[in-house]
Design an enzyme around this catalytic site. Structure first.
Site, PDB file in Angstrom:
ATOM      1  N   ASN A  89      14.710   3.016  -6.140  1.00 55.41           N
ATOM      2  CA  ASN A  89      15.508   2.477  -5.048  1.00 55.41           C
ATOM      3  C   ASN A  89      16.036   1.105  -5.444  1.00 55.41           C
ATOM      4  O   ASN A  89      15.297   0.296  -6.014  1.00 55.41           O
ATOM      5  CB  ASN A  89      14.653   2.369  -3.777  1.00 55.41           C
ATOM      6  CG  ASN A  89      14.185   3.732  -3.288  1.00 55.41           C
ATOM      7  OD1 ASN A  89      14.924   4.712  -3.359  1.00 55.41           O
ATOM      8  ND2 ASN A  89      12.947   3.805  -2.818  1.00 55.41           N
ATOM      9  N   HIS A 102      10.724  -0.422 -10.155  1.00 53.19           N
ATOM     10  CA  HIS A 102       9.717   0.633 -10.267  1.00 53.19           C
ATOM     11  C   HIS A 102      10.389   1.982 -10.160  1.00 53.19           C
ATOM     12  O   HIS A 102      11.332   2.167  -9.389  1.00 53.19           O
ATOM     13  CB  HIS A 102       8.609   0.485  -9.214  1.00 53.19           C
ATOM     14  CG  HIS A 102       9.103   0.270  -7.829  1.00 53.19           C
ATOM     15  ND1 HIS A 102       9.601  -0.935  -7.395  1.00 53.19           N
ATOM     16  CD2 HIS A 102       9.194   1.121  -6.774  1.00 53.19           C
ATOM     17  CE1 HIS A 102       9.975  -0.817  -6.130  1.00 53.19           C
ATOM     18  NE2 HIS A 102       9.737   0.426  -5.732  1.00 53.19           N
TER      19      HIS A 102
HETATM   20  P1  DGP Z   1      10.044   1.030  -2.725  1.00 53.57           P
HETATM   21  O1  DGP Z   1      10.061   1.267  -1.260  1.00 53.57           O
HETATM   22  O2  DGP Z   1      10.982   1.941  -3.509  1.00 53.57           O
HETATM   23  O3  DGP Z   1      10.273  -0.433  -3.069  1.00 53.57           O
HETATM   24  O4  DGP Z   1       8.590   1.416  -3.214  1.00 53.57           O
HETATM   25  C1  DGP Z   1       7.515   0.526  -3.162  1.00 53.57           C
HETATM   26  C2  DGP Z   1       6.289   1.339  -3.212  1.00 53.57           C
HETATM   27  O5  DGP Z   1       5.205   0.509  -3.545  1.00 53.57           O
HETATM   28  C3  DGP Z   1       5.910   2.001  -1.876  1.00 53.57           C
HETATM   29  O6  DGP Z   1       5.979   3.428  -2.022  1.00 53.57           O
HETATM   30  C4  DGP Z   1       4.490   1.566  -1.591  1.00 53.57           C
HETATM   31  C5  DGP Z   1       4.047   0.981  -2.921  1.00 53.57           C
HETATM   32  N1  DGP Z   1       3.154  -0.154  -2.810  1.00 53.57           N
HETATM   33  C6  DGP Z   1       3.340  -1.264  -2.056  1.00 53.57           C
HETATM   34  N2  DGP Z   1       2.324  -2.124  -2.228  1.00 53.57           N
HETATM   35  C7  DGP Z   1       1.483  -1.538  -3.128  1.00 53.57           C
HETATM   36  C8  DGP Z   1       0.244  -1.948  -3.704  1.00 53.57           C
HETATM   37  O7  DGP Z   1      -0.296  -3.023  -3.447  1.00 53.57           O
HETATM   38  N3  DGP Z   1      -0.335  -1.071  -4.559  1.00 53.57           N
HETATM   39  C9  DGP Z   1       0.220   0.142  -4.868  1.00 53.57           C
HETATM   40  N4  DGP Z   1      -0.437   0.920  -5.726  1.00 53.57           N
HETATM   41  N5  DGP Z   1       1.393   0.538  -4.348  1.00 53.57           N
HETATM   42  C10 DGP Z   1       2.010  -0.291  -3.486  1.00 53.57           C
END
Ligand code: DGP
Length: 116
Positions: A89, A102
């Site tokens: 995204n 990511h």
């Molecule tokens: P986006 O919405 O495309 O920016 O995706 C961000 C993603 O990151 C979302 O699916 C949730 C994940 N996320 C947010 N905080 C953390 C975290 O502290 N640890 C992990 N493993 N994932 C996280």
């Protein structure tokens, strides 16, 4: 955003725990904390980049490595044959909530199109 304040930079540094499934020289892959599918892994560059919108010509190998990593993660997670989706995204309006590039790898269920 400076890397000191960036959530995913902190995961790269090991300051915040993550369920790491694979690592490369340039990237780390770990499970999404809010999985949207039975398999939901994020692949991030070790170096801070806000999104693919920030990639420059000199980042071609990094961009390629992230896609190759996605295929590797799919094999490791055993969704390579059943099918999987690779998404990144860009910008808040597209659903980006963490501003460190990511790549999402989602699999283990049927995917719909178009995405919401
Ligand atoms: P986006 O919405 O495309 O920016 O995706 C961000 C993603 O990151 C979302 O699916 C949730 C994940 N996320 C947010 N905080 C953390 C975290 O502290 N640890 C992990 N493993 N994932 C996280």
């Amino acid at each position: 955003m400076e890397s000191d304040d960036c959530l995913f930079c902190r995961i790269v540094r090991g300051d915040i725990p993550a369920d790491v499934v694979a690592e490369g020289e340039l990237w780390v892959a770990f499970r999404d904390i809010q999985p949207q599918a039975p398999v939901h892994v994020l692949i991030i560059p070790r170096r801070h980049v806000d999104s693919i919108g920030e990639l420059k010509e000199g980042d071609a190998s990094l961009a390629g490595e992230l896609l190759i990593a996605a295929a590797e993660v799919a094999r490791l997670e055993d969704v390579d044959e059943s099918g999987y989706r690779v998404v990144t995204n860009v910008g808040e309006r597209a659903g980006q909530s963490v501003f460190h590039l990511h790549v999402h790898v989602l699999g283990g269920r049927r995917m719909r199109w178009p995405p919401g």
